[in-house]
Design an enzyme around this catalytic site. Structure first.
Site, PDB file in Angstrom:
ATOM      1  CG  ASN A 108      -1.783   1.243   1.323  1.00 46.77           C
ATOM      2  OD1 ASN A 108      -2.396   1.616   0.322  1.00 46.77           O
ATOM      3  ND2 ASN A 108      -1.865   1.866   2.494  1.00 46.77           N
ATOM      4  CG  HIS A 110      -0.632   6.161   4.672  1.00 40.53           C
ATOM      5  ND1 HIS A 110      -2.011   6.197   4.696  1.00 40.53           N
ATOM      6  CD2 HIS A 110      -0.211   7.002   5.655  1.00 40.53           C
ATOM      7  CE1 HIS A 110      -2.407   7.013   5.661  1.00 40.53           C
ATOM      8  NE2 HIS A 110      -1.337   7.512   6.254  1.00 40.53           N
ATOM      9  CB  SER A 137       5.160   5.191   4.164  1.00 43.57           C
ATOM     10  OG  SER A 137       5.539   6.268   4.994  1.00 43.57           O
ATOM     11  CG  ASP A 146      -2.617   3.424   6.804  1.00 43.90           C
ATOM     12  OD1 ASP A 146      -2.724   2.835   5.721  1.00 43.90           O
ATOM     13  OD2 ASP A 146      -3.391   4.330   7.167  1.00 43.90           O
TER      14      ASP A 146
HETATM   15  C1  GAR Z   1      -2.623   9.078  -3.124  1.00 47.04           C
HETATM   16  O1  GAR Z   1      -2.162  10.287  -2.605  1.00 47.04           O
HETATM   17  C2  GAR Z   1      -2.421   7.966  -2.121  1.00 47.04           C
HETATM   18  O2  GAR Z   1      -1.258   8.087  -1.356  1.00 47.04           O
HETATM   19  C3  GAR Z   1      -3.642   8.135  -1.259  1.00 47.04           C
HETATM   20  O3  GAR Z   1      -4.686   8.428  -2.162  1.00 47.04           O
HETATM   21  C4  GAR Z   1      -4.143   9.102  -3.298  1.00 47.04           C
HETATM   22  C5  GAR Z   1      -4.589   8.368  -4.538  1.00 47.04           C
HETATM   23  O4  GAR Z   1      -4.270   9.084  -5.696  1.00 47.04           O
HETATM   24  N1  GAR Z   1      -3.917   6.955  -0.501  1.00 47.04           N
HETATM   25  C6  GAR Z   1      -4.480   6.970   0.702  1.00 47.04           C
HETATM   26  O5  GAR Z   1      -4.834   7.979   1.262  1.00 47.04           O
HETATM   27  C7  GAR Z   1      -4.662   5.602   1.318  1.00 47.04           C
HETATM   28  N2  GAR Z   1      -5.083   5.724   2.670  1.00 47.04           N
HETATM   29  P1  GAR Z   1      -4.283   8.350  -7.103  1.00 47.04           P
HETATM   30  O6  GAR Z   1      -5.647   7.699  -7.259  1.00 47.04           O
HETATM   31  O7  GAR Z   1      -4.087   9.490  -8.088  1.00 47.04           O
HETATM   32  O8  GAR Z   1      -3.163   7.362  -7.126  1.00 47.04           O
END
Ligand code: GAR
Length: 198
Positions: A108, A110, A137, A146
């Site tokens: 994942n 995060h 991370s 997480d």
């Molecule tokens: C990213 O910033 C990722 O790190 C976050 O969602 C966004 C997805 O963007 N993930 C989380 O918050 C997980 N808890 P994307 O759809 O453009 O890759």
């Protein structure tokens, strides 16, 4: 033989695109499926345009029946026979029962310097805490939210006047560098950790 990667998304899928683009001929893995829980996820069309198979398991009709949702999610994944699952902006909390089925094979990304700021609203919480650095991370997924072993981190400075949106925008390109770098190593069984500084 290349490892098979399934990527789970809920939204725009920019991390999915970064991962899929990196999986070129020299890469130890290939993208075999992009799956979303959200029928409106912009990443689904992007995956189709990149020639990657897509699937959708909408969580809403399950109305809180997590076991039912995860059973169908698991079935959809099994059809693609992945070796590795990458959560990339997948915004559903998975139960320990599901996570156990993919133990040691699920990653994942995060948007915080874990173990700080697990869960949501990480950019605002970093600002509220007075952090002068922020980051993202990539970690293995375990039953603790997480909380699995960290495989790589990228760091950016927090600048005077930054808003949560500013941080999100400046962090995203680092996510796009970090996740592919970690996936390459993970698919190669290389346990060297990745650190990136903007
Ligand atoms: C990213 O910033 C990722 O790190 C976050 O969602 C966004 C997805 O963007 N993930 C989380 O918050 C997980 N808890 P994307 O759809 O453009 O890759």
């Amino acid at each position: 033989m290349k490892k098979r990667v399934a990527i789970l998304i809920s939204g725009g899928g920019s991390n999915m695109v970064a991962l899929a683009r990196d999986m070129d001929a020299s890469h130890p893995a290939k993208a075999v499926l992009v799956l979303s829980n959200n029928p409106n996820a912009g990443g689904l069309a992007k995956a189709t345009n990149m020639g990657i198979a897509t699937a959708m398991v909408d969580h809403r009709p399950y109305k809180g029946d997590r076991a039912g949702f995860e059973s169908d999610l698991h079935a959809a994944l099994l059809k693609a026979n992945p070796d590795i699952i990458c959560l990339a902006g997948f915004m559903r909390i998975l139960t320990p029962n599901f996570i156990e089925k993919w133990r040691g094979r699920m990653l994942n990304i995060h948007p915080s310097i874990l173990p700080l700021f697990t869960g949501l609203h990480t950019h605002q919480r970093a600002l509220d805490a007075g952090m002068v650095i922020h980051g993202c991370s990539v970690h293995q997924v375990t039953a603790e939210l997480d909380g699995g072993p960290i495989l790589g981190q990228a760091v950016i400075p927090v600048l005077a006047g930054d808003t949560a949106d500013d941080l999100a925008k400046r962090l995203l390109p680092m996510e796009h560098r970090l996740y592919p770098a970690v996936l390459r190593k993970f698919a190669d069984n290389d346990d060297m950790k990745v650190s990136l500084f903007s």
